[in-house]
Design a protein around this motif. Structure first.
Motif, short mmCIF file in Angstrom:
data_model
loop_
_atom_site.label_atom_id
_atom_site.label_comp_id
_atom_site.label_asym_id
_atom_site.label_seq_id
_atom_site.Cartn_x
_atom_site.Cartn_y
_atom_site.Cartn_z
N GLY A 1 -42.00 9.71 -7.53
CA GLY A 1 -42.92 10.05 -6.36
C GLY A 1 -44.00 11.01 -6.93
N MET B 1 -46.90 10.30 -7.06
CA MET B 1 -48.11 10.53 -6.65
C MET B 1 -48.16 10.97 -5.14
SD MET B 1 -50.26 9.26 -8.83
CE MET B 1 -51.56 8.94 -7.76
N GLY B 2 -46.95 11.25 -4.57
CA GLY B 2 -47.14 11.64 -3.29
C GLY B 2 -47.48 13.11 -3.12
N ILE C 1 -46.25 15.97 -2.10
CA ILE C 1 -45.46 17.13 -2.97
C ILE C 1 -45.40 16.89 -4.27
CG2 ILE C 1 -43.36 18.59 -3.14
CD1 ILE C 1 -42.75 17.86 -0.15
N ILE D 1 -44.56 3.99 -7.56
CA ILE D 1 -44.77 2.44 -7.63
C ILE D 1 -46.22 2.10 -7.88
CG2 ILE D 1 -43.26 2.24 -5.63
CD1 ILE D 1 -45.51 2.41 -3.68
N ILE E 1 -43.10 2.14 -11.37
CA ILE E 1 -41.70 1.59 -11.53
C ILE E 1 -41.34 1.63 -9.97
CG2 ILE E 1 -41.06 2.50 -13.71
CD1 ILE E 1 -39.52 4.68 -11.87
N VAL F 1 -38.13 3.36 -8.25
CA VAL F 1 -36.53 3.86 -8.48
C VAL F 1 -35.24 3.15 -8.20
CG1 VAL F 1 -37.80 6.30 -8.48
CG2 VAL F 1 -36.87 5.48 -6.50
N HIS G 1 -39.43 10.93 -4.69
CA HIS G 1 -39.78 9.97 -4.22
C HIS G 1 -39.14 9.72 -2.62
CE1 HIS G 1 -36.01 9.13 -6.03
NE2 HIS G 1 -35.35 8.60 -5.09
N GLN G 2 -39.73 9.21 -1.80
CA GLN G 2 -39.11 8.75 -0.78
C GLN G 2 -39.69 7.46 -0.07
OE1 GLN G 2 -39.88 10.51 3.05
NE2 GLN G 2 -41.86 11.33 2.65
N MET H 1 -34.29 16.27 -3.86
CA MET H 1 -35.17 16.74 -2.55
C MET H 1 -34.47 16.04 -1.48
SD MET H 1 -37.88 18.01 -3.96
CE MET H 1 -39.46 17.87 -2.66
N PRO H 2 -33.49 16.91 -1.06
CA PRO H 2 -33.01 16.33 0.40
C PRO H 2 -33.91 16.50 1.46
CG PRO H 2 -32.03 18.28 -0.13
CD PRO H 2 -33.12 18.22 -1.16
N SER H 3 -33.59 17.23 2.51
CA SER H 3 -34.29 17.28 3.93
C SER H 3 -33.77 18.35 4.67
CB SER H 3 -34.83 16.08 4.71
OG SER H 3 -35.23 16.27 5.91
N TYR I 1 -33.07 8.35 7.44
CA TYR I 1 -33.73 9.29 6.58
C TYR I 1 -32.52 10.40 6.45
CZ TYR I 1 -36.93 12.80 4.90
OH TYR I 1 -37.70 13.91 3.99
N PRO J 1 -38.10 20.98 1.35
CA PRO J 1 -39.31 21.56 1.93
C PRO J 1 -39.23 21.13 3.53
CG PRO J 1 -39.61 19.61 0.41
CD PRO J 1 -38.18 19.73 0.78
N GLY K 1 -41.97 20.42 6.79
CA GLY K 1 -43.23 20.50 7.73
C GLY K 1 -44.42 20.61 6.89
N1 LIG Z 1 -43.26 16.48 3.45
C1 LIG Z 1 -42.19 17.20 3.93
O1 LIG Z 1 -42.51 17.83 5.02
C2 LIG Z 1 -40.72 16.92 3.38
C3 LIG Z 1 -39.89 17.57 4.16
C4 LIG Z 1 -38.64 17.54 3.73
C5 LIG Z 1 -38.26 16.71 2.42
N2 LIG Z 1 -39.37 15.92 1.84
C6 LIG Z 1 -38.98 15.20 0.73
O2 LIG Z 1 -39.69 15.58 -0.24
C7 LIG Z 1 -39.99 14.60 -0.99
C8 LIG Z 1 -41.55 14.28 -1.18
O3 LIG Z 1 -42.16 14.38 0.06
P1 LIG Z 1 -43.68 14.06 0.17
O4 LIG Z 1 -44.21 14.30 1.64
O5 LIG Z 1 -44.32 14.17 -0.92
O6 LIG Z 1 -43.67 12.26 0.19
P2 LIG Z 1 -44.48 11.16 0.01
O7 LIG Z 1 -44.33 10.16 1.21
O8 LIG Z 1 -46.00 11.85 0.37
O9 LIG Z 1 -44.33 10.66 -1.36
C9 LIG Z 1 -43.28 9.79 -1.69
C10 LIG Z 1 -43.73 9.12 -2.87
O10 LIG Z 1 -42.90 8.25 -3.39
C11 LIG Z 1 -43.34 7.18 -3.79
N3 LIG Z 1 -42.35 5.99 -3.73
C12 LIG Z 1 -42.01 5.24 -2.57
N4 LIG Z 1 -41.11 4.39 -2.79
C13 LIG Z 1 -40.77 4.50 -4.38
C14 LIG Z 1 -39.87 3.59 -5.06
N5 LIG Z 1 -39.38 2.75 -4.87
N6 LIG Z 1 -40.16 4.14 -6.39
C15 LIG Z 1 -41.06 5.02 -7.01
N7 LIG Z 1 -41.46 5.61 -5.98
C16 LIG Z 1 -41.55 5.51 -4.94
C17 LIG Z 1 -44.56 6.75 -2.96
O11 LIG Z 1 -45.43 5.92 -3.34
C18 LIG Z 1 -45.16 8.15 -2.85
O12 LIG Z 1 -45.94 8.52 -3.79
C19 LIG Z 1 -39.32 13.48 -0.54
O13 LIG Z 1 -38.33 12.89 -1.08
C20 LIG Z 1 -39.18 13.83 0.98
O14 LIG Z 1 -38.16 13.19 1.54
C21 LIG Z 1 -40.65 16.03 2.23
#
Ligand SMILES: NC(=O)c1ccc[n+]([C@@H]2O[C@H](COP(=O)([O-])OP(=O)(O)OC[C@H]3O[C@@H](n4cnc5c(N)ncnc54)[C@H](O)[C@@H]3O)[C@@H](O)[C@H]2O)c1
Length: 273
Positions: free
Chosen positions: A28, A30-31, A33, A53, A78, A80, A107-108, A159-161, A184, A214, A216
């Motif tokens: 993940g 590219m996300g 975080i 992805i 890939i 995951v 990832h998520q 990374m849980p939540s 979720y 993390p 919010g």
């Molecule tokens: N953003 C928040 O406030 C927050 C809060 C609590 C927990 N989290 C957790 O932190 C992590 C990162 O959060 P984020 O906000 O950067 O999420 P995001 O949605 O911005 O990024 C998730 C990334 O996972 C990739 N992805 C999706 N399906 C995939 C797969 N099958 N294989 C590989 N990659 C895949 C997506 O393309 C994306 O780049 C996540 O696990 C999320 O649940 C985030």
């Protein structure tokens, strides 16, 4: 090798935070975080394999990062949730960089109907969330963690939540189009349990398993959501992705050599009251 001393003057504390020479896999990557983690790890000296992805184009981003980080970034497309893809991730990282020291599961999956009401959630939607969030974390931990256990060292961050630590305050979503699906929370509860399990399971193999929660993280949220969030947050604001990255550097570096089974909550105090 951990120095057996009581004299702090013998310790280079800045060096403990260095990631120089380490190789980190970030799923993940590219996300929101994941990008901050990638940048922070590269700035602290590691090489990074950005796994995401196909649509997210991790290879293209690695090319861009290499203009500044001179070949220390690589990207791989890939899923995951697919065993063969995760095996390819491990193999390609070893081929490119020769070792793996850190794994960050960032990832998520947000399905098209992610925010559907619980009463109307489809099995298809539920399975997709569980497959990426939980099974994806299981597969990367099993395939890359087993390699680390065999070599006798490694650091894994999952990374849980907040919503596997506490239940969502439903008032947060009043007047907004957002919500927190049960799928979720359930998937992230599994990630927490798996992480704690692996922390003791692999402790004697030198593999530390920790979590970062993390909360919010701001991403151009609608105004009403940000306003609600500020009301319920002890720090009275949302967070930024770069504020989460320091915890990753700590957990991936030797500065955290005695930390395993922990969950660093970067949540502005949300779960403290
Ligand atoms: N953003 C928040 O406030 C927050 C809060 C609590 C927990 N989290 C957790 O932190 C992590 C990162 O959060 P984020 O906000 O950067 O999420 P995001 O949605 O911005 O990024 C998730 C990334 O996972 C990739 N992805 C999706 N399906 C995939 C797969 N099958 N294989 C590989 N990659 C895949 C997506 O393309 C994306 O780049 C996540 O696990 C999320 O649940 C985030």
């Amino acid at each position: 090798m951990i120095k057996r001393t009581t004299d702090p003057e013998e310790i280079d504390f800045k060096d403990k935070f260095s990631l120089t020479g380490k190789v980190i896999v970030i799923t993940g990557g590219m996300g929101l975080i994941g990008k901050a983690f990638t940048e922070a790890c590269l700035q602290f000296g590691s090489s990074v394999m950005i796994a995401d992805i196909d649509k997210a184009e991790p290879e293209k981003n690695a090319d861009k990062l290499n203009e500044r980080f001179k070949g220390r970034a690589a990207g791989i497309s890939i899923d995951v949730g697919k065993r063969n893809d995760v095996i390819r991730l491990k193999d390609e990282t070893l081929k490119k960089f020769g070792r793996i020291d850190g794994l960050v599961n960032c990832h998520q999956n947000k399905t098209a109907k992610f925010f559907a009401k619980f009463e109307e959630y489809t099995d298809e939607n539920w399975d997709a969330v569980i497959e990426t969030n939980l099974k994806g974390t299981y597969l990367t931990c099993q395939i890359i963690g087993s390699y680390m256990a065999e070599k006798g060292s490694g650091s894994i961050i999952n990374m849980p939540s907040t919503y596997s630590v506490v239940a969502p305050n439903q008032n947060l979503y009043h007047g907004t189009s957002l919500g927190c699906p049960a799928a979720y929370s359930a998937s992230k509860g599994g990630v927490m349990a798996l992480s704690q399990y692996l922390a003791t399971y692999w402790a004697d193999k030198g593999v530390r398993v920790n979590q970062i929660t993390p909360h919010g993280v701001w991403n151009n949220h609608e105004d009403k959501f940000e306003e609600n969030f500020s009301r319920f947050s002890p720090l009275k604001r949302m967070s930024y992705n770069h504020e989460v990255a320091g915890a990753a550097v700590f957990l991936l570096s030797d500065a955290s050599s005695y930390v395993t089974g922990d969950n660093i909550r970067v949540d502005g105090g949300w779960t403290a009251w």
